[in-house]
Each structure stands twice: as structure tokens, then as C-alpha cells.
Scaffold this motif. Structure first.
Motif, PDB file in Angstrom:
ATOM      1  N   VAL A  24       0.885  -1.167   0.000  1.00  0.00           N
ATOM      2  CA  VAL A  24       0.000   0.000   0.000  1.00  0.00           C
ATOM      3  C   VAL A  24       0.917   1.208   0.000  1.00  0.00           C
ATOM      4  O   VAL A  24       1.700   1.395   0.944  1.00  0.00           O
ATOM      5  CB  VAL A  24      -0.920  -0.005   1.237  1.00  0.00           C
ATOM      6  CG1 VAL A  24      -1.863   1.185   1.212  1.00  0.00           C
ATOM      7  CG2 VAL A  24      -1.717  -1.304   1.330  1.00  0.00           C
ATOM      8  N   ILE A  47      -5.292   5.524   5.169  1.00  0.00           N
ATOM      9  CA  ILE A  47      -5.285   4.245   5.876  1.00  0.00           C
ATOM     10  C   ILE A  47      -5.858   4.502   7.262  1.00  0.00           C
ATOM     11  O   ILE A  47      -5.330   5.311   8.018  1.00  0.00           O
ATOM     12  CB  ILE A  47      -3.862   3.670   5.990  1.00  0.00           C
ATOM     13  CG1 ILE A  47      -3.273   3.439   4.594  1.00  0.00           C
ATOM     14  CG2 ILE A  47      -3.879   2.365   6.787  1.00  0.00           C
ATOM     15  CD1 ILE A  47      -1.801   3.027   4.607  1.00  0.00           C
ATOM     16  N   HIS A  48      -6.946   3.858   7.574  1.00  0.00           N
ATOM     17  CA  HIS A  48      -7.618   4.092   8.864  1.00  0.00           C
ATOM     18  C   HIS A  48      -6.971   3.290   9.988  1.00  0.00           C
ATOM     19  O   HIS A  48      -6.632   3.826  11.040  1.00  0.00           O
ATOM     20  CB  HIS A  48      -9.100   3.743   8.744  1.00  0.00           C
ATOM     21  CG  HIS A  48      -9.846   3.849  10.038  1.00  0.00           C
ATOM     22  ND1 HIS A  48     -10.010   2.765  10.884  1.00  0.00           N
ATOM     23  CD2 HIS A  48     -10.416   4.901  10.656  1.00  0.00           C
ATOM     24  CE1 HIS A  48     -10.689   3.174  11.963  1.00  0.00           C
ATOM     25  NE2 HIS A  48     -10.940   4.456  11.852  1.00  0.00           N
ATOM     26  N   SER A  49      -6.813   2.007   9.776  1.00  0.00           N
ATOM     27  CA  SER A  49      -6.257   1.149  10.828  1.00  0.00           C
ATOM     28  C   SER A  49      -5.811  -0.174  10.227  1.00  0.00           C
ATOM     29  O   SER A  49      -6.129  -0.496   9.077  1.00  0.00           O
ATOM     30  CB  SER A  49      -7.297   0.919  11.933  1.00  0.00           C
ATOM     31  OG  SER A  49      -8.463   0.344  11.388  1.00  0.00           O
ATOM     32  N   LEU A  50      -5.078  -0.911  11.050  1.00  0.00           N
ATOM     33  CA  LEU A  50      -4.570  -2.217  10.634  1.00  0.00           C
ATOM     34  C   LEU A  50      -4.868  -3.249  11.711  1.00  0.00           C
ATOM     35  O   LEU A  50      -4.792  -2.934  12.902  1.00  0.00           O
ATOM     36  CB  LEU A  50      -3.039  -2.171  10.467  1.00  0.00           C
ATOM     37  CG  LEU A  50      -2.448  -1.046   9.626  1.00  0.00           C
ATOM     38  CD1 LEU A  50      -0.912  -1.107   9.696  1.00  0.00           C
ATOM     39  CD2 LEU A  50      -2.917  -1.131   8.197  1.00  0.00           C
ATOM     40  N   SER A  51      -5.186  -4.432  11.280  1.00  0.00           N
ATOM     41  CA  SER A  51      -5.294  -5.563  12.204  1.00  0.00           C
ATOM     42  C   SER A  51      -4.563  -6.717  11.517  1.00  0.00           C
ATOM     43  O   SER A  51      -5.140  -7.484  10.747  1.00  0.00           O
ATOM     44  CB  SER A  51      -6.759  -5.888  12.457  1.00  0.00           C
ATOM     45  OG  SER A  51      -6.841  -6.937  13.403  1.00  0.00           O
ATOM     46  N   LEU A  52      -3.265  -6.776  11.765  1.00  0.00           N
ATOM     47  CA  LEU A  52      -2.401  -7.621  10.941  1.00  0.00           C
ATOM     48  C   LEU A  52      -2.557  -9.104  11.238  1.00  0.00           C
ATOM     49  O   LEU A  52      -2.496  -9.928  10.329  1.00  0.00           O
ATOM     50  CB  LEU A  52      -0.952  -7.166  11.107  1.00  0.00           C
ATOM     51  CG  LEU A  52      -0.721  -5.735  10.607  1.00  0.00           C
ATOM     52  CD1 LEU A  52       0.701  -5.300  10.924  1.00  0.00           C
ATOM     53  CD2 LEU A  52      -1.009  -5.600   9.128  1.00  0.00           C
ATOM     54  N   VAL A  53      -2.772  -9.443  12.497  1.00  0.00           N
ATOM     55  CA  VAL A  53      -2.949 -10.858  12.832  1.00  0.00           C
ATOM     56  C   VAL A  53      -4.233 -11.392  12.185  1.00  0.00           C
ATOM     57  O   VAL A  53      -4.305 -12.559  11.793  1.00  0.00           O
ATOM     58  CB  VAL A  53      -2.917 -11.064  14.365  1.00  0.00           C
ATOM     59  CG1 VAL A  53      -3.313 -12.474  14.738  1.00  0.00           C
ATOM     60  CG2 VAL A  53      -1.505 -10.775  14.896  1.00  0.00           C
ATOM     61  N   HIS A  55      -5.162 -10.205   9.318  1.00  0.00           N
ATOM     62  CA  HIS A  55      -4.932  -9.974   7.885  1.00  0.00           C
ATOM     63  C   HIS A  55      -5.880  -8.919   7.323  1.00  0.00           C
ATOM     64  O   HIS A  55      -6.470  -9.102   6.250  1.00  0.00           O
ATOM     65  CB  HIS A  55      -5.097 -11.262   7.071  1.00  0.00           C
ATOM     66  CG  HIS A  55      -4.111 -12.326   7.408  1.00  0.00           C
ATOM     67  ND1 HIS A  55      -3.512 -13.104   6.463  1.00  0.00           N
ATOM     68  CD2 HIS A  55      -3.605 -12.721   8.593  1.00  0.00           C
ATOM     69  CE1 HIS A  55      -2.695 -13.957   7.062  1.00  0.00           C
ATOM     70  NE2 HIS A  55      -2.738 -13.743   8.351  1.00  0.00           N
ATOM     71  N   VAL A  57      -6.614  -4.700   6.512  1.00  0.00           N
ATOM     72  CA  VAL A  57      -6.228  -3.299   6.370  1.00  0.00           C
ATOM     73  C   VAL A  57      -7.508  -2.520   6.111  1.00  0.00           C
ATOM     74  O   VAL A  57      -8.303  -2.894   5.247  1.00  0.00           O
ATOM     75  CB  VAL A  57      -5.269  -3.121   5.168  1.00  0.00           C
ATOM     76  CG1 VAL A  57      -4.999  -1.655   4.898  1.00  0.00           C
ATOM     77  CG2 VAL A  57      -3.974  -3.883   5.387  1.00  0.00           C
TER      78      VAL A  57
END
Lengths: 62, 62
Positions: A24, A47-53, A55, A57
Motif C-alpha cells: 500500500v 489508511i484508517h487502521s490495521l489488524s495484521l494478525v 490480515h 487493512v
């Protein structure tokens, strides 16, 4: 592989706009999403937020 | 697990600020990073870019 799904947040709703996102990158007041298949999509917003665990965006249109 | 390392971009340099980041949430003009160990860090700035297959999140101070 640690690619993610990209969602647009619109109020209470989340709309899936692309799966298997790798990169991104900022571009022209928004972000260019590129997935592991080389497909590209442009989102005018942030980009508002991420929750990588999980998966995930989250982006928000401007 | 698909956590990532978070870097601050400062000109040509990248400074690693947190490893094993799970979530990045907007808060007070910046972002709160939380890693898989529950540690938290606040960055006043924006999310610059993502390179998920490389497990990297880039932020930029405002």
C-alpha cells in the motif's frame, strides 16, 4: 504469506475491495494497493487502521 | 502469525520502533501501535505505507 484483505470503512459498514494485498503506497492524495497477483487499485483516502494478525487493512475514503 | 515491524521514516532513514505489531489504531492525531505481547506505543503522525509480504509498516511523524 502475510498479505491482507483491504476494506473500505463507510459508517458502520466495511466493504472488501481487494484480497491478498501486499503493498500500500501513497499516491496522489490516496493510496495505491497492489496484491500478490500484481493487480492494482487506487483508493482516494487514508489508511484508517490495521489488524495484521487478522490480515486486515482498513481504509477510509476522503 | 502475520505481525509486522513498524518503522518511522525520517528522510532517507528508517527507524525500527516496534516489532511484532498486530494492530494500529487511530488515536489523537496519531496512531496507537499494539504488538502481540500487548505492548503499546503512540506515534503522532500518519501511516505512510505498508509492505505486508515483507512484514513492514511505515509511519511518518507529523
Amino acid at each position: 504469506m502475510c498479505e491482507a484483505s483491504a476494506y473500505i470503512i463507510d459508517g458502520d459498514k466495511q466493504e472488501l475491495i481487494m484480497e491478498a494485498v501486499d503493498s500500500v503506497e501513497p499516491e496522489d492524495g490516496g493510496y495505491k494497493l497492489i496484491n500478490i497477483f500484481g493487480e492494482q487499485k487506487f483508493v482516494k483516502g487514508t489508511i484508517h487502521s490495521l489488524s495484521l494478525v487478522d490480515h486486515r487493512v482498513y481504509l477510509k475514503k476522503s
